[in-house]
Write a protein that holds these residues in place. Structure first.
Motif, short mmCIF file in Angstrom:
data_model
loop_
_atom_site.label_atom_id
_atom_site.label_comp_id
_atom_site.label_asym_id
_atom_site.label_seq_id
_atom_site.Cartn_x
_atom_site.Cartn_y
_atom_site.Cartn_z
N VAL A 154 0.82 -1.21 0.00
CA VAL A 154 0.00 0.00 0.00
C VAL A 154 0.86 1.26 0.00
O VAL A 154 0.36 2.35 -0.25
CB VAL A 154 -0.96 0.04 1.22
CG1 VAL A 154 -2.01 -1.04 1.12
CG2 VAL A 154 -0.19 -0.05 2.53
N ASP A 155 2.15 1.11 0.28
CA ASP A 155 3.06 2.25 0.41
C ASP A 155 3.68 2.58 -0.95
O ASP A 155 4.62 1.92 -1.40
CB ASP A 155 4.15 1.91 1.44
CG ASP A 155 5.02 3.11 1.79
OD1 ASP A 155 5.14 4.03 0.95
OD2 ASP A 155 5.59 3.11 2.90
N GLU A 156 3.17 3.61 -1.59
CA GLU A 156 3.63 3.95 -2.94
C GLU A 156 5.08 4.40 -2.94
O GLU A 156 5.83 4.08 -3.88
CB GLU A 156 2.73 5.02 -3.54
CG GLU A 156 1.31 4.54 -3.83
CD GLU A 156 0.45 5.59 -4.50
OE1 GLU A 156 0.92 6.75 -4.62
OE2 GLU A 156 -0.68 5.26 -4.92
N ALA A 157 5.50 5.12 -1.91
CA ALA A 157 6.89 5.59 -1.85
C ALA A 157 7.84 4.40 -1.73
O ALA A 157 8.89 4.36 -2.38
CB ALA A 157 7.08 6.55 -0.69
N ALA A 158 7.47 3.44 -0.89
CA ALA A 158 8.32 2.25 -0.72
C ALA A 158 8.35 1.43 -2.01
O ALA A 158 9.40 0.90 -2.39
CB ALA A 158 7.81 1.40 0.44
N LEU A 159 7.22 1.34 -2.71
CA LEU A 159 7.19 0.63 -3.99
C LEU A 159 8.11 1.30 -5.01
O LEU A 159 8.84 0.63 -5.74
CB LEU A 159 5.76 0.59 -4.54
CG LEU A 159 4.80 -0.41 -3.91
CD1 LEU A 159 3.37 -0.13 -4.37
CD2 LEU A 159 5.18 -1.85 -4.28
N ALA A 160 8.08 2.62 -5.03
CA ALA A 160 8.91 3.36 -5.99
C ALA A 160 10.40 3.16 -5.72
O ALA A 160 11.22 3.26 -6.64
CB ALA A 160 8.57 4.84 -5.93
N ALA A 161 10.74 2.84 -4.48
CA ALA A 161 12.14 2.65 -4.11
C ALA A 161 12.63 1.23 -4.37
O ALA A 161 13.81 0.93 -4.16
CB ALA A 161 12.34 3.00 -2.64
N CYS A 162 11.74 0.35 -4.83
CA CYS A 162 12.14 -1.03 -5.11
C CYS A 162 12.89 -1.11 -6.44
O CYS A 162 12.72 -0.25 -7.31
CB CYS A 162 10.90 -1.93 -5.19
SG CYS A 162 10.09 -2.22 -3.59
N PRO A 163 13.71 -2.13 -6.63
CA PRO A 163 14.44 -2.28 -7.89
C PRO A 163 13.51 -2.33 -9.09
O PRO A 163 12.42 -2.91 -9.02
CB PRO A 163 15.17 -3.62 -7.70
CG PRO A 163 15.33 -3.75 -6.22
CD PRO A 163 14.08 -3.17 -5.64
N GLU A 164 13.94 -1.74 -10.18
CA GLU A 164 13.12 -1.70 -11.39
C GLU A 164 12.86 -3.08 -11.96
O GLU A 164 11.88 -3.29 -12.68
CB GLU A 164 13.78 -0.81 -12.44
CG GLU A 164 13.78 0.67 -12.07
CD GLU A 164 14.31 1.55 -13.21
OE1 GLU A 164 14.60 0.99 -14.30
OE2 GLU A 164 14.43 2.76 -13.00
N ALA A 165 13.72 -4.03 -11.65
CA ALA A 165 13.55 -5.39 -12.17
C ALA A 165 12.34 -6.10 -11.56
O ALA A 165 11.86 -7.08 -12.12
CB ALA A 165 14.81 -6.21 -11.92
N TRP A 166 11.87 -5.60 -10.43
CA TRP A 166 10.72 -6.22 -9.78
C TRP A 166 9.43 -5.65 -10.36
O TRP A 166 9.32 -4.45 -10.62
CB TRP A 166 10.72 -5.95 -8.28
CG TRP A 166 11.92 -6.46 -7.54
CD1 TRP A 166 12.95 -7.20 -8.04
CD2 TRP A 166 12.20 -6.24 -6.16
NE1 TRP A 166 13.86 -7.46 -7.05
CE2 TRP A 166 13.44 -6.89 -5.88
CE3 TRP A 166 11.56 -5.58 -5.12
CZ2 TRP A 166 14.02 -6.88 -4.62
CZ3 TRP A 166 12.13 -5.55 -3.86
CH2 TRP A 166 13.35 -6.21 -3.62
N GLN A 167 8.43 -6.51 -10.50
CA GLN A 167 7.07 -6.03 -10.79
C GLN A 167 6.52 -5.42 -9.50
O GLN A 167 6.77 -5.93 -8.40
CB GLN A 167 6.18 -7.19 -11.23
CG GLN A 167 6.62 -7.88 -12.50
CD GLN A 167 6.19 -7.11 -13.74
OE1 GLN A 167 5.57 -6.06 -13.65
NE2 GLN A 167 6.51 -7.63 -14.90
N ARG A 168 5.78 -4.33 -9.63
CA ARG A 168 5.29 -3.63 -8.45
C ARG A 168 3.84 -3.21 -8.64
O ARG A 168 3.48 -2.71 -9.70
CB ARG A 168 6.15 -2.40 -8.17
CG ARG A 168 7.57 -2.71 -7.76
CD ARG A 168 8.47 -1.50 -7.83
NE ARG A 168 8.83 -1.18 -9.22
CZ ARG A 168 9.60 -0.15 -9.57
NH1 ARG A 168 10.06 0.67 -8.64
NH2 ARG A 168 9.89 0.08 -10.83
N SER A 169 3.03 -3.40 -7.59
CA SER A 169 1.62 -2.99 -7.65
C SER A 169 1.20 -2.43 -6.30
O SER A 169 1.54 -2.99 -5.25
CB SER A 169 0.71 -4.17 -7.99
OG SER A 169 1.00 -4.67 -9.28
#
Length: 253
Positions: A34-49
């Motif tokens: 649910v944390d958009e900022a934390a998702l944005a900080a994840c590696p680009e290679a990961w799928q994120r939702s």
């Protein structure tokens, strides 16, 4: 083919540690949070939702995305959870009770509900539910959390029985006190409720284990990677604590 792994609450904390460990093992990683900022900080290679696991529509949309992008799912790490209130049972509001069970227990249920048909279609899969040692013992001042975590144990064991004939395994991981921001908040609230200092509460938690230690996210992640591996191909329906061996869940300091 590399494993396709979904981790809820995967953008930070234990979930982030799981995502990093699976990625290091060569898996394709999809993190939901649910944390958009934390998702944005994840590696680009990961799928994120961005996903709210307590909302069925949000979960259904996530699994539709996974089906479209990956065509299946090998590992579900139902890891999302919240701490809930720290209070005596008579002081817990019904709204706080429901919110805690909704994210922890209903979130694991909804993700399992949508993962099961995908895994049945491919006749394989592993579901890992992150419960807690609070799902093995009574936990004073944390009734909603303990109730949710006990429920997750029952869910995981039932999934193992239902899904085993389809080649799908289900196990429950029970972390002890994990170093990080969440437990710090819990300890501060407990210190206030009990008239103690944070350091006294910390010492009490650690002394409640035979190894005298908190655990780290990487300890939980290592167990998850093992349980999802071929090395655990006949491990199912188990509840495994990663907690430094809890011997007293409510030590008095």
């Amino acid at each position: 083919m590399s494993q396709r792994v979904l981790i809820t609450a995967g953008a930070s904390g234990v979930g982030r540690a799981m995502a990093e460990a699976f990625a290091e093992a060569g898996a394709q990683v999809w993190v939901a949070d649910v944390d958009e900022a934390a998702l944005a900080a994840c590696p680009e290679a990961w799928q994120r939702s961005r996903v709210n696991v307590a909302d069925e529509g949000s979960v259904a949309s996530l699994f539709a995305e996974i089906a479209a992008e990956w065509g299946g799912l090998d590992v579900l790490c139902a890891n999302a959870g919240i701490a809930g209130p720290t209070a005596l049972v008579e002081d817990v509001s019904l709204d706080d009770w429901r919110a805690c069970l909704s994210v922890n227990l209903e979130g694991a249920f909804l993700c399992s509900k949508y993962a099961a048909p995908m895994m049945k279609a491919q006749k394989s899969g592993a579901i890992l539910i992150t419960s807690s040692t609070a799902g093995q013992y009574g936990y004073p001042n944390r009734a909603p959390y303990a109730a949710a975590k006990w429920g997750m144990v029952g869910l995981g064991k039932t999934l193992a029985m239902e899904l085993g004939p389809h080649g799908i395994r289900s196990n429950v991981i029970c972390p002890g006190s994990v170093e990080g921001p969440r437990i710090e908040g819990v300890m501060e609230r407990e210190a206030t409720a009990k008239g103690m200092t944070r350091d006294q509460v910390y010492a009490g938690y650690a002394s409640g284990t035979s190894m005298g230690s908190f655990v780290e996210g990487r300890d939980i992640a290592a167990m998850a990677v093992f349980l999802a591996s071929d090395g655990a191909r006949l491990v199912s329906g188990q509840v495994i604590a990663v907690d430094g061996h809890t011997v007293n869940p409510d030590p008095k300091v």
